[in-house]
Design an enzyme around this catalytic site. Structure first.
Site, short mmCIF file in Angstrom:
data_model
loop_
_atom_site.label_atom_id
_atom_site.label_comp_id
_atom_site.label_asym_id
_atom_site.label_seq_id
_atom_site.Cartn_x
_atom_site.Cartn_y
_atom_site.Cartn_z
N HIS A 63 0.82 -1.10 0.13
CA HIS A 63 -0.09 -0.17 0.03
C HIS A 63 0.86 1.13 0.18
CE1 HIS A 63 0.63 -0.56 4.10
NE2 HIS A 63 0.07 0.63 4.65
N ASP A 67 5.65 4.67 4.99
CA ASP A 67 6.63 3.55 5.63
C ASP A 67 6.59 2.40 4.83
OD1 ASP A 67 3.86 3.06 6.51
OD2 ASP A 67 4.40 1.79 8.24
N HIS A 68 6.03 2.28 3.86
CA HIS A 68 6.17 1.15 3.03
C HIS A 68 6.63 1.39 1.44
CE1 HIS A 68 3.83 -1.57 5.74
NE2 HIS A 68 3.49 -0.33 6.15
N HIS A 140 -7.33 -1.90 5.63
CA HIS A 140 -6.63 -1.10 6.43
C HIS A 140 -7.37 0.05 6.15
CE1 HIS A 140 -2.89 0.53 8.07
NE2 HIS A 140 -2.31 0.99 6.81
N ASP A 211 -0.39 -4.06 5.93
CA ASP A 211 -1.03 -3.62 7.14
C ASP A 211 -2.48 -3.89 7.10
OD1 ASP A 211 1.33 -2.52 7.58
OD2 ASP A 211 0.78 -0.33 7.76
ZN ZN Z 1 2.71 0.53 7.97
ZN ZN Z 2 -0.37 1.54 6.60
#
Ligand code: ZN
Ligand code: ZN
Length: 314
Positions: A63, A67-68, A140, A211
């Site tokens: 996604h 942070d990804h 998510h 997530d």
């Molecule tokens: Zn994350």
């Molecule tokens: Zn996330």
């Protein structure tokens, strides 16, 4: 196949845990590795390993949260500097192509290899003679995918000594037997393929989930897999707290592994709220639900040996 975690933290990096990135090493299978998510500084993490960016073949993005994905432009640029010439394919949600191409254009970054983009929806997103990768939407706060990587059964092996003993001459008849056909020898005897081949071996299967809250799609993707990799941003008993953030507790991760019939569970996306010394406590909470659980740490590396999950680097 080996798995190596390059980032096991949640949301922000900490000294112990970088943001999300997981490597599936397929050096024996295809001479390359695949990357699942690419948090900021993933390329810095790679410097501490034996991974060579030019061997990176595919990137799967769960996604669009920073942070990804924030490590992507830098890694793509370095792959080019480090002599990466083979094409690279990036699979991810709608918007991944626009984001990367815009960043590369505005920063005047020119790559010496081709990047293919596959903006995915649910279903099979990649298939060849060796592997199938299937995606499903999880639950998510923005669209987020989970992936199931399935290796196809390995081709049957020819028991060459056995074949020669039965009088099969070296040459094309051996290939026929290997491919499953029976052959008639000049002396009138038939040699059956099944007598001179070892049975096809099952391939491995992984569920690599982004997530998510506890959801049915995680269980379906993880059905009977060897290893499920699930987030555990929260600890046991905080389910109501986890839900509005679109995250899971360690108990819920263990529940997914249990209900899906998976053999092993590795949890990641661990919040910086937990001190390193609390990882064992988290694991114990998960153990109450599912018997084979590991709380991943950055750089930890695993392989499957006869169905056992073995940690080969810590
Ligand atoms: Zn994350
Ligand atoms: Zn996330």
């Amino acid at each position: 196949m080996e798995l190596q975690f390059l980032g096991t933290g949640a949301g922000m990096p900490s000294k112990q845990r970088n943001t999300s990135a997981l490597v599936v090493k397929l050096m024996q299978e295809r001479g390359t590795f695949w990357l699942f998510d690419c948090g900021e500084a993933t390329q810095h993490q790679m410097l501490h390993t034996s991974l060579k960016p030019r061997k990176l073949e595919k990137i799967f993005i769960t996604h669009m949260h920073g942070d990804h994905i924030y490590g992507l432009p830098g890694l793509l640029g370095s792959r080019s500097f480090l002599d990466g010439k083979e094409p690279l394919t990036i699979y991810g949600p709608t918007g991944i192509q626009e984001w990367i191409l815009t960043t590369l254009r505005l920063s005047r970054t020119y790559l010496q290899y081709k990047v293919n983009f596959v903006e995915i929806s649910e279903g099979i997103v990649f298939e060849d003679e060796q592997f199938t990768v299937e995606a499903k939407l999880l639950h998510h706060v923005i669209p987020c995918f989970g992936f199931r990587v399935s290796q196809k059964p390995l081709p049957p092996q020819l028991l060459i000594e056995q074949a020669l003993k039965l009088g099969v001459p070296k040459g094309p008849l051996l290939a026929k037997l290997k491919s499953g056909q029976d052959v008639l020898l000049e002396n009138g005897h038939t040699v059956y393929s099944q007598d001179v081949t070892a049975k096809a071996k099952e391939g491995f299967s992984l569920a690599i989930l982004g997530d998510t809250r506890f959801c049915e799609a995680s269980i379906e993707l993880s059905r009977d897999v060897d290893i499920v990799i699930h987030e555990a941003t929260f600890d046991a008993g905080t389910e109501e707290l986890a839900k509005p953030y679109g995250h899971s507790t360690i108990t819920q991760a263990a529940q997914v592994a249990k209900e899906s019939g998976a053999k092993h569970l590795i949890v990641q996306h661990i919040s910086a709220r937990f001190l390193p010394s609390q990882a064992e406590e988290l694991r114990k909470q998960g153990l109450a639900v599912f018997p084979s659980i590991i709380v991943a740490e950055d750089f930890a590396e695993f392989e499957l040996k006869k169905n056992e999950l073995v940690q080969i680097y810590k």
